[in-house]
Design a protein around this motif. Sequence first.
Motif, PDB file in Angstrom:
ATOM      1  N   LEU A 160      43.535  21.624  24.967  1.00 37.73           N
ATOM      2  CA  LEU A 160      43.325  21.141  23.590  1.00 37.73           C
ATOM      3  C   LEU A 160      43.238  22.283  22.584  1.00 37.73           C
ATOM      4  N   ALA A 161      42.887  23.481  23.063  1.00 41.04           N
ATOM      5  CA  ALA A 161      42.910  24.632  22.151  1.00 41.04           C
ATOM      6  C   ALA A 161      44.321  24.847  21.623  1.00 41.04           C
ATOM      7  N   LYS A 162      45.299  24.411  22.381  1.00 40.79           N
ATOM      8  CA  LYS A 162      46.713  24.603  22.017  1.00 40.79           C
ATOM      9  C   LYS A 162      47.332  23.336  21.448  1.00 40.79           C
ATOM     10  N   THR A 163      46.496  22.411  21.040  1.00 47.98           N
ATOM     11  CA  THR A 163      46.991  21.155  20.493  1.00 47.98           C
ATOM     12  C   THR A 163      46.647  21.102  19.009  1.00 47.98           C
ATOM     13  N   LEU A 164      47.656  20.977  18.187  1.00 50.75           N
ATOM     14  CA  LEU A 164      47.440  20.961  16.735  1.00 50.75           C
ATOM     15  C   LEU A 164      46.622  19.736  16.349  1.00 50.75           C
ATOM     16  N   LEU A 165      45.539  19.957  15.600  1.00 49.79           N
ATOM     17  CA  LEU A 165      44.742  18.827  15.109  1.00 49.79           C
ATOM     18  C   LEU A 165      45.389  18.314  13.821  1.00 49.79           C
ATOM     19  N   PRO A 166      45.663  17.016  13.742  1.00 50.79           N
ATOM     20  CA  PRO A 166      46.238  16.479  12.505  1.00 50.79           C
ATOM     21  C   PRO A 166      45.277  16.661  11.325  1.00 50.79           C
ATOM     22  N   ARG A 167      45.812  16.459  10.133  1.00 47.03           N
ATOM     23  CA  ARG A 167      45.043  16.644   8.903  1.00 47.03           C
ATOM     24  C   ARG A 167      43.760  15.795   8.936  1.00 47.03           C
ATOM     25  N   GLY A 168      42.658  16.404   8.576  1.00 47.32           N
ATOM     26  CA  GLY A 168      41.407  15.662   8.451  1.00 47.32           C
ATOM     27  C   GLY A 168      40.718  15.364   9.766  1.00 47.32           C
ATOM     28  N   VAL A 169      41.167  16.006  10.836  1.00 42.48           N
ATOM     29  CA  VAL A 169      40.508  15.795  12.140  1.00 42.48           C
ATOM     30  C   VAL A 169      39.687  17.041  12.470  1.00 42.48           C
ATOM     31  N   GLU A 170      38.428  16.850  12.757  1.00 42.74           N
ATOM     32  CA  GLU A 170      37.600  17.991  13.163  1.00 42.74           C
ATOM     33  C   GLU A 170      37.375  17.927  14.666  1.00 42.74           C
ATOM     34  N   SER A 171      37.009  19.060  15.254  1.00 46.63           N
ATOM     35  CA  SER A 171      36.752  19.036  16.698  1.00 46.63           C
ATOM     36  C   SER A 171      35.509  19.850  17.015  1.00 46.63           C
ATOM     37  N   HIS A 172      34.925  19.536  18.144  1.00 45.99           N
ATOM     38  CA  HIS A 172      33.694  20.189  18.589  1.00 45.99           C
ATOM     39  C   HIS A 172      33.805  20.532  20.069  1.00 45.99           C
ATOM     40  N   SER A 173      33.375  21.730  20.400  1.00 41.85           N
ATOM     41  CA  SER A 173      33.366  22.119  21.815  1.00 41.85           C
ATOM     42  C   SER A 173      32.165  23.017  22.069  1.00 41.85           C
ATOM     43  N   GLN A 174      31.976  23.357  23.309  1.00 41.61           N
ATOM     44  CA  GLN A 174      30.874  24.246  23.682  1.00 41.61           C
ATOM     45  C   GLN A 174      31.446  25.485  24.355  1.00 41.61           C
ATOM     46  N   THR A 175      32.371  26.128  23.626  1.00 39.43           N
ATOM     47  CA  THR A 175      33.135  27.229  24.219  1.00 39.43           C
ATOM     48  C   THR A 175      32.277  28.455  24.524  1.00 39.43           C
ATOM     49  N   LEU A 176      31.040  28.466  24.067  1.00 42.58           N
ATOM     50  CA  LEU A 176      30.151  29.599  24.336  1.00 42.58           C
ATOM     51  C   LEU A 176      29.155  29.256  25.452  1.00 42.58           C
TER      52      LEU A 176
END
Lengths: 561, 561
Positions: free
Chosen positions: A394-410
């Motif tokens: 998903l890091a390599k998947t373009l987020l469409p306009r107005g879409v936010e994302s959340h992860s716990q990459t740390l």
Amino acid sequence: MSNPTVAEYVLCRLADLGISHIFGVPGDYSFGINDAVENVPSLRWVACANELNAAYAADGYARVRGAAILNTTFGVGELSAINGVMGSKAHRLPVFHLVGSPSERIKYQGLATHHNLGDGDFGRFKPISESACCVSAELTPDNAIEETERVIREALRQSMPAYITISELCGRQRVIGVPKVGVPLDQIKRQGSDPEELAAALTEITNRLTEARQPVAVVEALVARYGMAEEAARFISRTNIVFVTTPNGKGTLDESMPEFLGVYTGEGSWPEGVCDRVEAADLVLALGGLANVELNTGAWSTRFDPAKTITINDRWVQAGGKIFTPVAIDDVLRGLVERAQPVPSVPAIQPQAPAMVGSPDERLTSANLYPRLQRMLHAGDSLVIETGTCMFHLAKTLLPRGVESHSQTLWGSIGWGTPAALGVAMAKTNGRTWLVTGDGSHQLTYNEIAVMGRYGIKPVILVLNNGIYGVEYVVAEPVDHPHEYNNLANVQYHLIPAAMGCRGWLARRVGTVAELEEAFAAISGHDGGVYLEVMIPPEESQPEPAAYFNRQYKLSTPEPA
Amino acid sequence: MSNPTVAEYVLCRLADLGISHIFGVPGDYSFGINDAVENVPSLRWVACANELNAAYAADGYARVRGAAILNTTFGVGELSAINGVMGSKAHRLPVFHLVGSPSERIKYQGLATHHNLGDGDFGRFKPISESACCVSAELTPDNAIEETERVIREALRQSMPAYITISELCGRQRVIGVPKVGVPLDQIKRQGSDPEELAAALTEITNRLTEARQPVAVVEALVARYGMAEEAARFISRTNIVFVTTPNGKGTLDESMPEFLGVYTGEGSWPEGVCDRVEAADLVLALGGLANVELNTGAWSTRFDPAKTITINDRWVQAGGKIFTPVAIDDVLRGLVERAQPVPSVPAIQPQAPAMVGSPDERLTSANLYPRLQRMLHAGDSLVIETGTCMFHLAKTLLPRGVESHSQTLWGSIGWGTPAALGVAMAKTNGRTWLVTGDGSHQLTYNEIAVMGRYGIKPVILVLNNGIYGVEYVVAEPVDHPHEYNNLANVQYHLIPAAMGCRGWLARRVGTVAELEEAFAAISGHDGGVYLEVMIPPEESQPEPAAYFNRQYKLSTPEPA
């Protein structure tokens, strides 16, 4: 509220920030707080399945609302939650952890209680819970007003959790003094700057920007933590500076902005050309610091030349050997929006939505799944990305306009995603909440599905079922045989929502492209939760940048003889 | 094993104690340990749904086998487990908590990793995890042999958890030195006694026993922790001293012994007459100390006159103002078996199995449920009693001959029961494992059902579904309205085993006496897990000794004006 109890007071004061839900597990010692929630009309109690889930839910909520309340009980409850709260500390989220403790009428008599080691030591758990926070207080009727102000101020200043204990007795007693009324979080100046240091920092940055021929901005999640995402977007639009996010910063800014290049994570960067572009920049302006952990840096393969890098941290700016402090990130960004001039225009890399591949009867794979998922996301939606192989895809998947994302990459605590999605969904006022999780992560916390059903939350959940801990399969690098310990229980995930009492949910197992498309088609007309068990072959768990995991693995093992 | 790695070595050394399972969640930093398990033939990996569940399972296992191994990873894993490990500390169980940590090749380069706060502080979680243990060690190739001995010795001496960290690198490196081979736990002398103190203590106790006209023994769970349950039974049989257990000690000794009077817990004692009998005794011999928390003492309503009480603790004896130390509990009990003479014979109270009541079409209630459950228990069975109202009902239920029981009457962490039942079942070599839990507790950890199914564990589980946190309903003492926060999600529990992939399980919802009897009849011929969702009306959650909760509640609230 006139003449509030201590518990009512602190809840009202936190609700003033714009918090309208409280996540927790009720319990003795905490009833003073539980009862108080019923008297604060702007707050809704959310009974989570357990305390760790509640902490994760509060974490998700704070990502959207800016702050959250978590309530657990003494000992057992607070300890169960600590991993989640520590994760909120790592991800810089002001989660107010309210813990109910035994009454002074019990303590002062020297009586021993349960949820302890059989002795009268009531201070045992405080240092543990405090270590996941940046500030703490024990509230009493005569300190509640001042201490609440201090705790709120410091948690917001540092953007980290706060630990607040209220005894069962004190929680029910009236505050002494004049209650204060607060304002919403976005009206609060959370940090201050030294005027001279700030001016010097802004001069340094604007001068360097003026000199730069090929600058690039790197956006980290910390920008959003201080409510500065819009200000950062304004700065980028005004200067036309191209920008990347890190995996941990993904979704902070709109990926439909023309200046967006992609995600920079060293060798794992996306799309092609982004890595070279960032590393060839004559000025890297890092907005919100840089989380230098391997998950965020392609296993430490990012290359930042200190001489060419300016980092805008929470309350300090670093430009090579120069440190400016205290300068608050909001002051710096606002200053830059005022002062900065457009930078030289350079051709931007245009990241693309993943190409649609796969015929209807084809088995689902990462290649044919993510493009279809990407096209289902719409403005206002939030995407919660669980730690695992899906995070890399998903890091390599373009987020469409107005879409936010959340992860716990740390922090990377598997299991976070499911309850975090509950918190995100509760915090949002419009748009769907999407969760993508592997089965290895989902199994830790899927009892929270029952809570979603109970409260009428309507997420769209994709559980990628490959029967193994996919990411660990990669990291553990099986040489001659797959490790049995990476195998999972044979949960029939598509049966879970019904078993957990979720009414009106669309729950399916999908294994082919056609089945996925059919399920996706059914979503638009469906008013209820959606839960798709997505059958993925185990070999599909391999994320593309496996090579850099191998580097970490090799670092972790003895050198060959 | 010749030339073992550090991880293999410590696992072999722990397996020597008689431990044959390791509970945990695999993960990076911990792969050195995970891989090593595959090379220790006497150890079986048990992949729990999450780390807290794994800790609870290890707790249950240690109650049967005397010790257990828990394996989690750095930061996220160990913190998730800490509530469970702290519970094992409270209940005096030697659980060896093995945590995999980042490699020295990473640490020594100053690299930051995930599962941390983005910095290079790798010592952050050690003090937290250590606080749930009595001893800790960081193993390296050149200290593993000595440190493993120290850690095992101390964990067994104190009968508490141990914290052992092994870096990913060290875990895979060979130990330096000559590996030691250990012996089973029951062959180990865990504590030592000073000969003069021991002799004096034995003289004091035997003299007091000789003088006593109406002595009574009180048996606590600590007796079992030091493997002394049989020795205590021998002492009782030899002296004919009548005995009670506390709720926390229930199931330690066989309740079919003619000397068994019942369960003493002050005002909540069972059966009638026991409270007076204990309090009228001219000598109370407390075997295994006394857990003075309210759950164990009828809200502090037990009455022990210090002048008439002798307490045999783990390593010290108290007789009024006299303290004898160090004297080990095993030495004292063995000494008493040798020296003590029969005490005056007095008529024993004979606790009875609960009377069978209820017609077939009657709804299930506590009154008609527990008698039927009691008659289903057979010699060799273990009964795991979750914290909640069932704990109070089952404290008053006679255990048939050869049935042991386990509860968490001190730590009282709801959710413990389900994974603990997994641990108990894995540790047992014969007999069924029964679990009685309320829905309020079960919802925290029922994802462990999938793990039971995966490993072919065949427990009998009764989930008492009343839709509320029953015990909290009592403790919170609703005056004018039931509290919404005591309500639970509408989980369809009887559907859970199938959804979680348990094959061949008998899963039913039962609401009447006839349905329960039919389900119980089906158990005997059934070779598989059994899962009964027992529908109980909410008003049935009230345990009889509610009065003493009210005392605690009143202590916790402001005095009326």
